[in-house]
Each structure stands twice: as C-alpha cells, then as structure tokens.
Scaffold this motif. Structure first.
Motif, PDB file in Angstrom:
ATOM      1  N   PHE A 372      -1.710  97.997  -6.911  1.00 29.71           N
ATOM      2  CA  PHE A 372      -2.678  97.646  -5.870  1.00 29.71           C
ATOM      3  C   PHE A 372      -2.499  98.542  -4.647  1.00 29.71           C
ATOM      4  O   PHE A 372      -3.468  99.064  -4.092  1.00 29.71           O
ATOM      5  CB  PHE A 372      -2.533  96.173  -5.474  1.00 29.71           C
ATOM      6  N   LYS A 375      -3.921 101.994  -5.381  1.00 28.87           N
ATOM      7  CA  LYS A 375      -5.390 101.980  -5.454  1.00 28.87           C
ATOM      8  C   LYS A 375      -6.008 101.735  -4.085  1.00 28.87           C
ATOM      9  O   LYS A 375      -7.076 102.259  -3.772  1.00 28.87           O
ATOM     10  CB  LYS A 375      -5.856 100.916  -6.453  1.00 28.87           C
ATOM     11  N   SER A 376      -5.338 100.947  -3.265  1.00 35.30           N
ATOM     12  CA  SER A 376      -5.890 100.643  -1.940  1.00 35.30           C
ATOM     13  C   SER A 376      -5.902 101.892  -1.052  1.00 35.30           C
ATOM     14  O   SER A 376      -6.457 101.867   0.040  1.00 35.30           O
ATOM     15  CB  SER A 376      -5.089  99.535  -1.263  1.00 35.30           C
TER      16      SER A 376
ATOM     17  N   ASN B  49      -6.451  90.647   2.567  1.00 38.55           N
ATOM     18  CA  ASN B  49      -6.346  90.889   1.127  1.00 38.55           C
ATOM     19  C   ASN B  49      -7.699  90.756   0.422  1.00 38.55           C
ATOM     20  O   ASN B  49      -8.004  91.515  -0.502  1.00 38.55           O
ATOM     21  CB  ASN B  49      -5.316  89.959   0.499  1.00 38.55           C
ATOM     22  N   CYS B  52      -9.702  93.885   1.050  1.00 42.84           N
ATOM     23  CA  CYS B  52      -9.285  95.057   0.267  1.00 42.84           C
ATOM     24  C   CYS B  52      -9.397  94.836  -1.230  1.00 42.84           C
ATOM     25  O   CYS B  52      -9.145  95.761  -2.009  1.00 42.84           O
ATOM     26  CB  CYS B  52      -7.874  95.452   0.631  1.00 42.84           C
ATOM     27  N   GLY B  53      -9.720  93.638  -1.658  1.00 43.04           N
ATOM     28  CA  GLY B  53      -9.958  93.410  -3.076  1.00 43.04           C
ATOM     29  C   GLY B  53      -8.712  93.181  -3.895  1.00 43.04           C
ATOM     30  O   GLY B  53      -8.667  93.497  -5.085  1.00 43.04           O
ATOM     31  N   LYS B  54      -7.685  92.628  -3.293  1.00 47.57           N
ATOM     32  CA  LYS B  54      -6.465  92.358  -4.058  1.00 47.57           C
ATOM     33  C   LYS B  54      -6.781  91.371  -5.181  1.00 47.57           C
ATOM     34  O   LYS B  54      -7.410  90.341  -4.957  1.00 47.57           O
ATOM     35  CB  LYS B  54      -5.386  91.795  -3.129  1.00 47.57           C
ATOM     36  N   VAL B  76     -11.102  98.114  -5.786  1.00 44.47           N
ATOM     37  CA  VAL B  76     -10.131  98.381  -4.719  1.00 44.47           C
ATOM     38  C   VAL B  76     -10.224  99.842  -4.263  1.00 44.47           C
ATOM     39  O   VAL B  76     -10.290 100.136  -3.068  1.00 44.47           O
ATOM     40  CB  VAL B  76      -8.693  98.078  -5.226  1.00 44.47           C
TER      41      VAL B  76
END
Lengths: 419, 253
Positions: A372, A375-376, B49, B52-54, B76
């Motif tokens: 994650f 990708k972030s 979160n 940001c698409g967690k 993400v």
C-alpha cells in the motif's frame, strides 16, 4: 523395466570397469525405477507424475548454432543437447580438464572416485545416470592452484521436439589448498514449452583447505525436467560454498549431499526458487557433520506464484564424534497466490553433545502495508511487487561472493535494477 | 469559480465493519490550507486512509470528488498519479527497498501518467540530493532502505521529502508532527511550505496547534464523532490548545 532404459551403444563399453559400472546402474534402476510418493525422500516431488513420457538418449552432433554468452569473463565448458561441444569450450591452462570418459580411459585412478559419493544403490537417478555414463567433465585442480577466472559449465538444450534425455556426470577434484569458482548454467533455446530431461550428477572432492565456490543457475524450458545430485566430500578445513537459483523447468530438484568428513570442514548452501505456472521446484539438502568443529549454514528462500509448488527438504546430521559442531538452517517462502504451495521438511539428527544446531522455516505473503505504501506513491502494483520480491531475495543472492555473478543472477531473475 | 480540489459530501465509512466516519463534509479549494483537529480515536486517520484508498477501509455512502473526478473509483496508485499525497502517520519500514530507486520509480510513474518525459537517473539523483539537503537528509540516508532504522523525526522528514519530489496537488499530512521534536517540526513545516504553489491544497491532520505555527491554516475544523462539529480560522486552533476537546467529545456522547 523402466521405459527410460534403452539399449544403446556407448563409447568404451569394451573397458570392463565402464561396462560393469553402467550395467550396475542399469540393474539398480531397472529394479527400483522412478520413485513414487511412497518413497519418503520423494513424497512431495513425485517424479513419477512427470517422467511417464518416452525420453530417450540421442547421440547427435551439435547442430543448434548455439553460442554461449555470459556477461562476465570465464572459462566455458559447453554441452549442447547433452553432448560435449569442444568448439565452444576453452579450458584454464593450469588445470587438468577433459571429458570424463576420456579420464576414465586414460587415468584408471579416477575410477575409484566415480559413484562413490553419488551411489547408484542409494540414489535412483544416480543409477539411471550411471547406466548412461558417457558425457560429463573431469576437472582436477592440483595442490595449491587457484584458478583465476570462474569455470562455467554451460548445458544448453535445443530439443527440437525430441524428448531428449541427457545424463551428465561431472567429477570435480580440488586437491589440498586448491581454489576455484565453478558455475553451472542450464539454459535452452527454441520452444518455451519444449520437453526434455536433464539428469545431472556432480561428484565433488575437496582436499584439505581447498575452497570451492559452486554456483548454479537453472533456467530450463517450461516443460523440462531437471534432476541434479551434488555429492560433496569436504576434508579438513576445506570449504564448500554454493548458491543455486531454480527458476525454469516443470519439475526440478537440486540435491546437495555434503559430507563434512574432517575437522573444521565447512559448507554453506544457499538457494532461491522462484516460479509461476505449474512448476514444481525442489531444494533438498543432506549435510552430514562427521567430524568435530565442522560448520554448516543453509539459507533457502522461495517465491511461488500461480499453481506452482516449492519444496524444501533440509537435513542436518551430526555424528556422535562431531562435537563443537555448528549447523544452521533457515527457509523462507513467499506465496504470491492462493493456489501456490510450499512443502517443507526440516530434519535434524543430532547424536553428539556440545553442538549448536538450529533450523527455522516460515511461509508468508507480501506485506500488504508495504505494498500500500509503495502504491500510494504512484507505483504500479507489479513494480511494487517486483521491488519487494527483489528485496526479499536479496539476502540470499548477496551470499554469492562474486559481484559479477550477482548481477547476472539478478538479470536471469529479471529483477529491477538498483537505480 | 474553479473546480474545488477536493469535495467530500456526506461521507459515511470505516474499517473492519465499524462505521467511524458519519456524515462528513469538506471542500478544499486550490491553494487552501485546512487543518483538522480532534481528540485521539476520533477517526482522523480513517479519513486519510479512505482518501488514499487503503484496501481494508470502506465507504458505505457519500461522495468524494478530486479535481472533478470520482476519487472512489480510482485505484491507490491512480490517486497518487492524479496528484494526491498522504504523509503517513506511521510510515512502514521496507527492508531491502532503497529510497533512491523507489522514489525514482514513483516519480516516473506519475510523470508517465501525465504524459511527461521520464527523468533519468543522473537528473533524478541531483534533484533528490538537493531536496534532501533542505530537509537535512544526507545522501547516505537516501541510500538506505525505506524507513528502516529511522527515528520518528527522520521518517517524517522522509515523508516530506517524498512530497517535495512528487509535488502533489493535494497533500494530506496525517500527524506529521507526532514523534517529532521541535527542530524537526520546523524543518518539516518549512519543507512543506517550500513545495507549495498557490494552487497546492493542504489538509493537515493534527492533535496540536504547534505545527500550525509553521503551516498556517486558512480553516480549522474540529472533528469529533465522525464529522466536523466546528469550523473557524487559525484562532480556533489556539483556543483548542487552551480548552481541549472535552466540550466537543461531551456534545457527541
């Protein structure tokens, strides 16, 4: 009788020793055949599921036009479709190197070393290999000699639709204080899906204080079968260090059978297996500490995707007299898909007191938090995964002493570059 | 009137089946700095979160529009490439992945997405060193694995460095001041200000008013019980520093 045993006309069969050696292999393999899952040592790998096809030994000249290319300077000893290719090979000057069959004929004293470590009675595929004893190399490095460049055994297959079976047997002897870096490289050209069978036996003798780095890259075709037995005898204060990358093949097994025969003998076995699809890749070790103050260390890591299956069987045996011995074993695997499988069988047999022996194994997935995070910052999932896998395998690859070989291994693995 | 950078409308959502955000509304226009302040456990990080698409976070209803596009439909990495950046509260350690190649890949992913030319290694390393120097992160640090063995302050400075390299349109600073000493806070504050343009939006999530001395907010929102309960200017942050959040927590309870 197994379909893998055919009547063939092999060179030198008029020499009684050769005839008998082959015949014994033939009889043992005819009796034992291909191991099935009931044989403990093969319970996960199941070669009988793969070797039904009618593989055959073919004595053909090199017509593939293959030219060996490696991104580092080395002596090359080439086999193409299981046959030695002298025109593609160059030998280090200070070393006795010749086809094994020639050594058997010219130097009867090498005969006693053949089949001693990789015994036909104990190893079915060593027996099959013995039945076809014909191809392979003899490397003898005299006392105190250090070879200045790596010696690379390149086994190239272009099977052209034939179910080729190649039985290679190499005999490597390092006398007292000798040093060498030997690399085995298995590759192919032609159809990705070509099906052939490489059955390799390496018998390696390390004299007192000899030092061998033994690296292997197995990048066979998708449908190939690759079975290899490496039997090593390590004498006093000698050191054997290996790295094996298992990447290609439908079924592959790399066995390291190491006898630490005399005090202060050392062995280090490092391996990486990485595959997708349906492959079965097996790393098997059996390290026998037979004398005091011997040392062994194993680090094996796997990355398994698709419906592939990774296997690690690691054995450490410590004999009653092998006091003050240290034996360490670590295995880690990353499972990249739900259907990927890893089977692990660590075995410790300790008959001495005053020893240090540890083992550990863990299987897991890529860390979701790390993925994650990457990708972030805008990275593609694929690139992020590759970078994480690279980082995961780096620990093992870094065990290789030769930096040029490290770069090459990464290239074969297609890991993203450092910068 | 230009399109707002970020528009959150009547948002409900949470994590692990627990609804934490309950009717949240916020609009951030270009160039605006918004601070969200609130007590521990109010769900401030849940909001960042979700933005940001967690993966484990969910949205049950509501709408989030980023530069006119539906943010919730983006992956993400698409959100990052569109120009959204989250400076994380607890940045994860990634052993074996070094900062330099990672950030180069990140920057070039964003540039490629925007149809810009990729930056080559030489140019990139120069840029990274320059920006690193401003944040007191030397070239030795930049060769290390991401966040491995970093102190709290170093990790937060590395987050700020990434913001400086990636130049987002909207940056969310999720407790950029937690675990950070006063000097590092100043460096972070200055670093964030240095990579702002008059179009950059900022959403600063914090418990304390102190960071807001460096990054001066246009709006301060008090967040409690899953939504904004009060909005004011920077004076509100100072008032909260004196009075605490108890008034708002009680109201919700």
């Amino acid at each position: 009788m197994s379909s893998l045993l055919k009547d063939v006309n092999l060179l030198g069969d008029n020499i009684p020793w050769l005839h008998d050696f082959r015949q014994q292999g033939r009889l043992v393999f005819a009796d034992k055949g291909i191991p099935n899952a009931k044989v403990e040592a093969w319970k996960y790998t199941k070669p009988n599921m793969f070797l039904n096809s009618d593989f055959a030994w073919v004595n053909s000249e090199n017509k593939t036009g293959y030219k060996p290319e490696l991104p580092f300077d080395c002596y090359k000893i080439c086999f193409v479709n299981g046959i030695f290719a002298p025109e593609l090979s160059d030998f280090p000057p200070e070393t006795e190197i010749m086809p094994l069959i020639e050594a058997i004929m010219l130097h009867p004293e090498v005969r006693e070393r053949i089949g001693k470590l990789a015994n036909s009675e104990q190893h079915n595929f060593a027996a099959l290999n013995a039945a076809y004893l014909n191809e392979g190399i003899y490397i003898h490095i005299a006392e105190g000699v250090k070879i200045n460049k790596p010696v690379c055994l390149i086994c190239h297959t272009e099977s052209g639709g034939i179910l080729l079976m190649n039985n290679l047997r190499n005999l490597i002897v390092l006398e007292k204080n000798a040093q060498a870096e030997i690399i085995e490289y298995y590759n192919y050209s032609g159809e990705q899906k070509s099906c052939y069978f490489n059955n390799i036996v390496n018998e390696i003798y390390l004299g007192e204080q000899a030092k061998l780095e033994h690296y292997k890259v197995q990048d066979e075709a998708f449908k190939a079968i690759h079975l290899a037995i490496n039997s090593i005898e390590v004498k006093k204060s000698a050191s054997y260090k290996s790295f094996c990358l298992q990447k290609g093949a439908d079924l592959a097994r790399n066995e390291s059978l190491i006898n630490l025969e005399e005090s202060c003998a050392q062995a280090e076995v490092n391996a990486v297996y990485a595959m997708n699809g349906w492959a079965t890749l097996d790393i098997t070790t059996d390290i026998r500490h037979l004398a005091a103050e011997t040392f062994s260390q194993q680090l094996v890591k796997g990355v398994v995707g698709g419906q592939a299956k990774g296997i690690f069987q690691g054995k450490i045996h410590i004999a009653p007299n092998a006091v003050k011995t240290k034996g360490y074993q670590q295995h880690r695997a990353l499972l990249l898909s739900d259907e990927a499988e890893v089977d692990v069988k660590p075995e410790l047999e300790i008959f001495a007191d005053d020893v240090q022996c540890t083992h550990g194994s863990a299987c897991g997935q890529l860390d979701a938090e790390q993925l994650f995070y990457m990708k972030s910052r805008g990275l593609d999932e694929d690139i992020a995964k590759k970078m994480l896998i690279d980082a995961y395998l780096q620990e093992v690859i870094a065990k290789v002493d030769d930096e040029k070989v490290i770069d090459w291994i990464k290239l074969v693995l297609k890991l993203p570059e450092e910068n | 009137m230009t399109t707002p950078l970020l528009e959150i409308e009547d948002l409900y959502g949470g994590v692990a089946g627990k609804e934490i955000i309950k009717g949240f509304n916020l609009t951030i226009n270009e160039g605006e700095v918004h601070a969200i302040m609130g007590p521990n456990g109010a769900g401030k990080s849940t909001l960042s979160n979700i933005l940001c698409g967690k993966p484990e976070y969910y949205v049950s209803s509501g709408k989030i529009t980023f530069k006119g596009k539906d943010l919730l439909k983006m992956s993400v990495e698409e959100r990052a490439r569109e120009g959204l950046f989250l400076s994380m509260q607890k940045p994860v350690e990634i052993p074996g992945v070094s900062i330099t190649p990672f950030l180069k890949h990140a920057l070039n992913s964003i540039r490629t997405y925007r149809g810009e030319k990729e930056m080559d290694t030489v140019e990139f390393v120069k840029l990274l060193r320059e920006e690193g120097r401003k944040l007191n992160l030397g070239s030795d640090m930049l060769k290390r694995s991401i966040n491995v063995g970093f102190s709290g302050g170093e990790a937060k400075r590395l987050e700020t460095l990434q913001m400086a390299i990636l130049r987002p349109d909207l940056a969310i600073l999720d407790e950029a001041d937690s675990g950070v000493d006063i000097d590092a806070m100043r460096i972070i504050g200055e670093g964030v200000n240095a990579c702002r343009t008059d179009k950059t939006g900022l959403l600063v999530i914090t418990h304390y008013q102190r960071l807001l001395n460096y990054i001066v907010p246009d709006y301060v929102h008090v967040y409690a019980g899953g939504k904004i309960v009060k909005t004011g200017n920077k004076d509100l942050a100072e008032e909260l520093e004196r009075t605490g959040y108890s008034e708002f927590v009680k109201e919700q309870a």
